[in-house]
Design an enzyme around this catalytic site. Structure first.
Site, PDB file in Angstrom:
ATOM      1  N   TYR A 163     -15.953  56.119  -4.642  1.00 28.21           N
ATOM      2  CA  TYR A 163     -16.803  56.609  -3.557  1.00 28.21           C
ATOM      3  C   TYR A 163     -18.261  56.400  -3.944  1.00 28.21           C
ATOM      4  O   TYR A 163     -18.647  56.642  -5.090  1.00 28.21           O
ATOM      5  CB  TYR A 163     -16.544  58.100  -3.293  1.00 28.21           C
ATOM      6  CG  TYR A 163     -15.568  58.343  -2.176  1.00 28.21           C
ATOM      7  CD1 TYR A 163     -15.961  58.176  -0.858  1.00 28.21           C
ATOM      8  CD2 TYR A 163     -14.258  58.718  -2.438  1.00 28.21           C
ATOM      9  CE1 TYR A 163     -15.070  58.395   0.176  1.00 28.21           C
ATOM     10  CE2 TYR A 163     -13.352  58.936  -1.413  1.00 28.21           C
ATOM     11  CZ  TYR A 163     -13.778  58.773  -0.108  1.00 28.21           C
ATOM     12  OH  TYR A 163     -12.890  58.982   0.923  1.00 28.21           O
ATOM     13  N   GLU A 178     -21.228  56.969  -1.394  1.00 30.09           N
ATOM     14  CA  GLU A 178     -22.155  57.239  -0.294  1.00 30.09           C
ATOM     15  C   GLU A 178     -23.597  57.249  -0.804  1.00 30.09           C
ATOM     16  O   GLU A 178     -23.873  57.735  -1.903  1.00 30.09           O
ATOM     17  CB  GLU A 178     -21.858  58.582   0.367  1.00 30.09           C
ATOM     18  CG  GLU A 178     -20.701  58.538   1.349  1.00 30.09           C
ATOM     19  CD  GLU A 178     -19.395  58.945   0.717  1.00 30.09           C
ATOM     20  OE1 GLU A 178     -18.506  59.395   1.444  1.00 30.09           O
ATOM     21  OE2 GLU A 178     -19.273  58.800  -0.516  1.00 30.09           O
ATOM     22  N   ASP A 231     -27.202  39.651  17.374  1.00 29.75           N
ATOM     23  CA  ASP A 231     -25.867  39.705  16.792  1.00 29.75           C
ATOM     24  C   ASP A 231     -25.442  38.266  16.510  1.00 29.75           C
ATOM     25  O   ASP A 231     -25.075  37.528  17.414  1.00 29.75           O
ATOM     26  CB  ASP A 231     -24.907  40.387  17.767  1.00 29.75           C
ATOM     27  CG  ASP A 231     -23.488  40.486  17.223  1.00 29.75           C
ATOM     28  OD1 ASP A 231     -23.187  39.845  16.203  1.00 29.75           O
ATOM     29  OD2 ASP A 231     -22.677  41.207  17.836  1.00 29.75           O
ATOM     30  N   THR A 255     -21.218  39.584  10.869  1.00 31.49           N
ATOM     31  CA  THR A 255     -20.046  39.759  10.030  1.00 31.49           C
ATOM     32  C   THR A 255     -20.176  38.808   8.848  1.00 31.49           C
ATOM     33  O   THR A 255     -20.952  37.844   8.879  1.00 31.49           O
ATOM     34  CB  THR A 255     -18.750  39.444  10.789  1.00 31.49           C
ATOM     35  OG1 THR A 255     -18.876  38.148  11.403  1.00 31.49           O
ATOM     36  CG2 THR A 255     -18.487  40.473  11.865  1.00 31.49           C
ATOM     37  N   LYS A 279     -15.821  34.959   9.652  1.00 33.03           N
ATOM     38  CA  LYS A 279     -16.042  33.937  10.675  1.00 33.03           C
ATOM     39  C   LYS A 279     -16.609  32.661  10.058  1.00 33.03           C
ATOM     40  O   LYS A 279     -16.085  32.153   9.076  1.00 33.03           O
ATOM     41  CB  LYS A 279     -16.926  34.492  11.796  1.00 33.03           C
ATOM     42  CG  LYS A 279     -16.326  35.694  12.526  1.00 33.03           C
ATOM     43  CD  LYS A 279     -17.159  36.094  13.732  1.00 33.03           C
ATOM     44  CE  LYS A 279     -16.526  37.226  14.518  1.00 33.03           C
ATOM     45  NZ  LYS A 279     -16.741  38.545  13.898  1.00 33.03           N
ATOM     46  N   ARG A 288     -13.687  40.129   5.291  1.00 29.95           N
ATOM     47  CA  ARG A 288     -13.881  40.876   6.529  1.00 29.95           C
ATOM     48  C   ARG A 288     -14.876  42.002   6.272  1.00 29.95           C
ATOM     49  O   ARG A 288     -14.654  42.874   5.429  1.00 29.95           O
ATOM     50  CB  ARG A 288     -12.550  41.461   7.000  1.00 29.95           C
ATOM     51  CG  ARG A 288     -11.527  40.433   7.428  1.00 29.95           C
ATOM     52  CD  ARG A 288     -11.914  39.753   8.730  1.00 29.95           C
ATOM     53  NE  ARG A 288     -11.977  40.688   9.822  1.00 29.95           N
ATOM     54  CZ  ARG A 288     -10.924  41.019  10.579  1.00 29.95           C
ATOM     55  NH1 ARG A 288      -9.741  40.503  10.331  1.00 29.95           N
ATOM     56  NH2 ARG A 288     -11.070  41.877  11.565  1.00 29.95           N
TER      57      ARG A 288
END
Length: 480
Positions: free
Chosen positions: A66, A68, A243, A272, A275, A281
């Protein structure tokens, strides 16, 4: 290189043995997925093949951590190695795209867009509002002032490209959260040409006066002049957000430069990492320094804990894209899209906008008497993986559609060139012309069921597999 290939095969076979010791059906599904991808023509514009280095990077103990917060400012202890990973991924992203700032935590493109929207709201609405109220953060506001601020945050305007014109769900489509959190309007394309009409867009922006103008697309087969988009945004005082999820690889590979490169013109750019960029991903955000502090608040503003193993894979993918051969690959994507489009046009197939100058081709299959869903399904039966897509003013809506979207990044990764993409066009056209609508149980014409002439699917699947055998996927990787 041969030794590296042998190491890769050994790594995957041993990994699958470990998986099979716990759940053999997952190991078998993994083997089968590779076999299926090797045999089929993958033409989904949003898919690609990541390198073994990228894929192997994701399978690490970084998945257990973790983290954050941001680099050097975590809410969990023991994040020094995550700091290294995130800093390297951001550094490679900045250098690759020539950006002032990069944020690599978003889990997906949708997460990147939501983070960007809230960062812009924080920068443009919340920050000035708190300053005028004479407080440092929202916790210091009275309940009455907080209600007023909530009202302002929830009543801002967004102008994005409509879904049927080629925009994305997150560009203000009303069923999506972006269409619910903003007072939104959408711009389309010229009804005759299918191309963006910048004058009409500017007129709509002057009338609507949005806080955010979203540029970019998921199914628009042409380039965008981002310098013009910035002029429109500046005239109405809007933030320009681009985008570039679909065409990031063409930006990284210097196919899109000057006015067609969004980085020098946009305030915030989302993307992203897969692609056309050929990474894992995931999502990321690029921005000017002005917006950096607000974007850095992505966690806890929108995101949960960052996926450290995926950030590590992003760093590897960005490093790969900084190599000179990636520019050759990116140009081949665009050249192959041209070849694919020409292959359809000379065989009498209708294309939205009449062609392409990016990485995708959008077929309008309505003149063939079938829907996009019927075409997609018939092609899948034939070993050709595509996705149905709306066309401008689509009478069949977003579910059945009248179009099929094709992209060249994945097969370009496998090494196909112009001649092969012409063969692909021929295979697809043959299937579509031999497909007809089915009927419902009541005997009415169906938008979903279909029929293919006997033997067509089998012959096409065999031809596709034969073509793919000439361009092996992950050559040398043996999972037998």
């Amino acid at each position: 290189m041969a030794d590296l290939t042998a190491l890769t095969s050994s790594a995957y076979n041993q990994a699958l043995e470990v998986i099979a010791s716990v759940e053999p059906r997952i190991a078998e599904a993994t083997r089968q997925e590779l076999a299926d991808q090797r045999a089929s023509l993958k033409l989904i514009a949003s898919e690609n093949y990541a390198s073994p280095a990228v894929l192997l990077t994701m399978g690490s103990w970084f998945s257990d951590k973790y983290a954050e917060g941001t680099v050097g400012h975590r809410f969990y202890a023991g994040c020094q190695n995550v700091d290294t990973v995130e800093a390297l991924a951001a550094e490679h992203a900045r250098e690759l795209f020539g950006a002032e700032y990069a944020y690599v935590q978003p889990h997906s493109g949708i997460d990147a867009n939501l983070t960007a929207y809230w960062a812009i709201l924080a920068h443009r609405v919340e920050g000035p509002w708190l300053q005028n109220a004479g407080v440092k953060n929202m916790n210091e506001l009275s309940e009455a002032d907080w209600e007023k601020l909530r009202g302002e945050l929830g009543n801002q305007r967004l102008l994005g490209m409509s879904l049927d014109a080629g925009g994305h769900l997150t560009h203000g489509f009303r069923p999506n959260i972006s269409g619910k959190m903003f007072h939104q309007q959408q711009y389309g394309t010229d009804p005759e040409t299918g191309l963006l009409d910048y004058d009409a867009l500017a007129a709509k922006a002057r009338e609507f006066k949005p806080l955010i103008i979203v540029a970019g697309y998921s199914a628009y087969p042409r380039r965008v002049n981002f310098a013009k988009m910035r002029e429109i945004a500046d005239e109405v005082g809007a933030t320009l957000m681009v985008d570039m999820a679909h065409f990031a690889g063409l930006v990284a590979g210097k196919v899109f430069t000057g006015d067609e490169d969004p980085i020098p013109h946009a305030h915030v750019v989302t993307s992203t990492s897969h692609k056309s960029l050929r990474g894992p991903r995931g999502g990321f955000i690029l921005a000017t320094e002005e917006y950096a502090p607000s974007v850095d608040r992505g966690c806890p503003m929108v995101l949960g804990g960052p996926l450290s193993h995926v950030m590590a894979a992003k760093a590897v993918a960005f490093a790969e894209a900084r190599r000179p051969d990636f520019q050759t690959y990116a140009q081949n994507i665009a050249d192959n899209a041209q070849a694919l489009a020409e292959g359809f046009l000379k065989r009498g197939i209708k294309l939205v906008t009449g062609g392409t100058d990016n990485h995708l081709v959008l077929l309008d299959v309505s003149p063939l008497g079938i829907t996009g869903r019927q075409a997609e399904s018939a092609l899948l039966d034939s070993g050709v993986v595509t996705n149905r897509n709306s066309v401008p003013s689509d009478p069949n809506g977003a579910w059945y559609t009248s179009g099929v979207r094709l992209g060249t990044p994945a097969l370009t990764t496998r090494g196909l060139g112009g001649d092969e993409f012409d063969q692909v066009a021929e295979l697809i056209v043959n299937v579509l012309r031999k497909t007809s609508p089915g009927t419902t149980a009541a005997g009415a014409p169906s938008k979903a069921s279909y029929a293919i002439e006997d033997g067509v699917a089998e012959r096409t699947k065999a031809a596709a597999a034969e073509l793919m055998d000439r361009f092996p996927l992950y050559p040398g990787l043996d999972l037998s």
